[in-house]
Write a protein that holds these residues in place. Structure first.
Motif, short mmCIF file in Angstrom:
data_model
loop_
_atom_site.label_atom_id
_atom_site.label_comp_id
_atom_site.label_asym_id
_atom_site.label_seq_id
_atom_site.Cartn_x
_atom_site.Cartn_y
_atom_site.Cartn_z
N GLU A 15 0.82 -1.50 0.16
CA GLU A 15 0.06 0.06 -0.13
C GLU A 15 0.78 1.22 0.12
OE1 GLU A 15 -3.18 -0.19 -0.16
OE2 GLU A 15 -3.00 -2.33 -0.25
N ARG A 16 2.25 1.27 0.12
CA ARG A 16 3.03 2.38 0.07
C ARG A 16 2.91 2.99 -1.06
NH1 ARG A 16 8.82 2.03 2.98
NH2 ARG A 16 7.24 2.46 4.56
N LYS A 17 3.12 4.35 -0.81
CA LYS A 17 2.87 5.28 -2.16
C LYS A 17 3.95 6.48 -1.97
CE LYS A 17 -2.05 4.74 -3.15
NZ LYS A 17 -3.36 5.09 -3.10
N TYR A 18 4.44 6.76 -3.15
CA TYR A 18 5.66 7.83 -3.02
C TYR A 18 5.01 9.03 -3.70
CZ TYR A 18 8.79 3.83 -1.54
OH TYR A 18 9.32 2.92 -0.82
N GLU A 19 5.21 10.04 -3.30
CA GLU A 19 4.65 11.45 -4.11
C GLU A 19 5.98 12.41 -4.04
OE1 GLU A 19 0.14 11.59 -2.95
OE2 GLU A 19 1.52 12.39 -1.32
N ALA A 20 5.92 13.11 -5.03
CA ALA A 20 6.95 14.30 -5.17
C ALA A 20 6.29 15.56 -5.70
CB ALA A 20 8.14 13.79 -6.06
N LEU A 21 6.90 16.61 -5.27
CA LEU A 21 6.30 17.83 -5.89
C LEU A 21 6.63 17.83 -7.16
CD1 LEU A 21 5.21 20.72 -5.41
CD2 LEU A 21 7.37 21.48 -4.82
N TYR A 22 7.82 17.46 -7.71
CA TYR A 22 8.13 17.57 -9.22
C TYR A 22 8.71 16.06 -9.47
CZ TYR A 22 8.43 22.37 -8.05
OH TYR A 22 7.85 23.92 -7.85
N PRO A 23 7.92 15.00 -10.01
CA PRO A 23 8.09 13.80 -10.31
C PRO A 23 8.80 13.56 -11.48
CG PRO A 23 5.54 14.17 -10.41
CD PRO A 23 6.23 15.46 -9.87
N VAL A 24 9.57 12.59 -11.50
CA VAL A 24 10.13 12.14 -12.69
C VAL A 24 9.26 12.02 -13.90
CG1 VAL A 24 11.61 10.74 -14.05
CG2 VAL A 24 12.17 11.18 -11.71
N PRO A 25 9.49 12.91 -15.30
CA PRO A 25 8.53 12.63 -16.09
C PRO A 25 8.26 11.29 -16.51
CG PRO A 25 9.95 14.39 -16.44
CD PRO A 25 10.32 13.92 -15.45
N PRO A 26 6.93 10.84 -17.00
CA PRO A 26 6.76 9.32 -17.13
C PRO A 26 7.89 8.95 -18.48
CG PRO A 26 4.67 10.58 -16.92
CD PRO A 26 5.64 11.42 -16.85
N HIS A 27 7.94 9.63 -19.39
CA HIS A 27 8.80 9.23 -20.50
C HIS A 27 10.25 9.01 -19.97
CE1 HIS A 27 9.20 13.67 -20.74
NE2 HIS A 27 10.67 13.38 -21.19
N GLN A 28 10.77 9.37 -18.82
CA GLN A 28 12.08 9.40 -18.38
C GLN A 28 12.29 8.05 -17.52
OE1 GLN A 28 13.80 12.84 -16.59
NE2 GLN A 28 13.64 14.23 -18.50
N LEU A 29 11.29 7.64 -16.88
CA LEU A 29 11.02 6.38 -16.27
C LEU A 29 11.49 5.13 -17.05
CD1 LEU A 29 7.73 6.82 -14.12
CD2 LEU A 29 10.21 7.08 -13.69
N GLN A 30 12.46 4.30 -16.36
CA GLN A 30 12.89 2.98 -17.06
C GLN A 30 12.23 1.97 -16.39
OE1 GLN A 30 17.08 2.84 -16.47
NE2 GLN A 30 17.27 4.88 -17.39
N GLU A 31 12.00 0.73 -17.02
CA GLU A 31 11.18 -0.34 -16.73
C GLU A 31 11.83 -0.97 -15.12
OE1 GLU A 31 9.92 -4.86 -17.92
OE2 GLU A 31 10.55 -3.27 -19.63
N GLY A 32 11.13 -1.11 -14.40
CA GLY A 32 11.52 -1.56 -12.98
C GLY A 32 12.23 -0.46 -12.05
N GLN A 33 12.19 0.77 -12.64
CA GLN A 33 12.88 1.93 -11.90
C GLN A 33 11.70 2.20 -10.54
OE1 GLN A 33 13.60 5.31 -13.79
NE2 GLN A 33 14.24 6.51 -12.12
N GLU A 34 12.47 2.34 -9.49
CA GLU A 34 11.89 2.51 -8.32
C GLU A 34 12.48 3.65 -7.36
OE1 GLU A 34 11.82 -1.13 -5.65
OE2 GLU A 34 10.87 -2.39 -7.09
N PRO A 35 11.80 4.25 -6.26
CA PRO A 35 12.36 5.36 -5.76
C PRO A 35 13.62 4.93 -4.92
CG PRO A 35 10.02 5.31 -5.18
CD PRO A 35 10.37 3.89 -6.04
N ASP A 36 14.54 5.94 -4.90
CA ASP A 36 15.77 5.86 -4.36
C ASP A 36 15.91 6.97 -3.35
OD1 ASP A 36 18.40 5.30 -3.33
OD2 ASP A 36 19.16 5.89 -5.36
#
Length: 56
Positions: A34-55
């Protein structure tokens, strides 16, 4: 009914490395599946890589 919250923090510039002019704000809610991560300025979806998780 939806709820909102607002926060304000005043930090001295001496707390930041020299020439800092950008930063982000993060929030983590819940745990396990149920954990959710939020950011004021999230990484744009087109820059995400498959399997990428918050660090955080």
């Amino acid at each position: 009914m939806k709820t909102k919250w607002k926060a304000k923090a005043l930090l001295p510039w001496s707390y930041f490395p020299p020439c800092t002019d950008k930063f982000n704000v993060f929030a983590i809610h819940g745990s396990g599946e149920e954990r959710k991560y939020e950011a004021l300025y999230p990484v744009p979806p087109h820059q995400l890589q498959e399997g990428q998780e918050p660090d955080l």
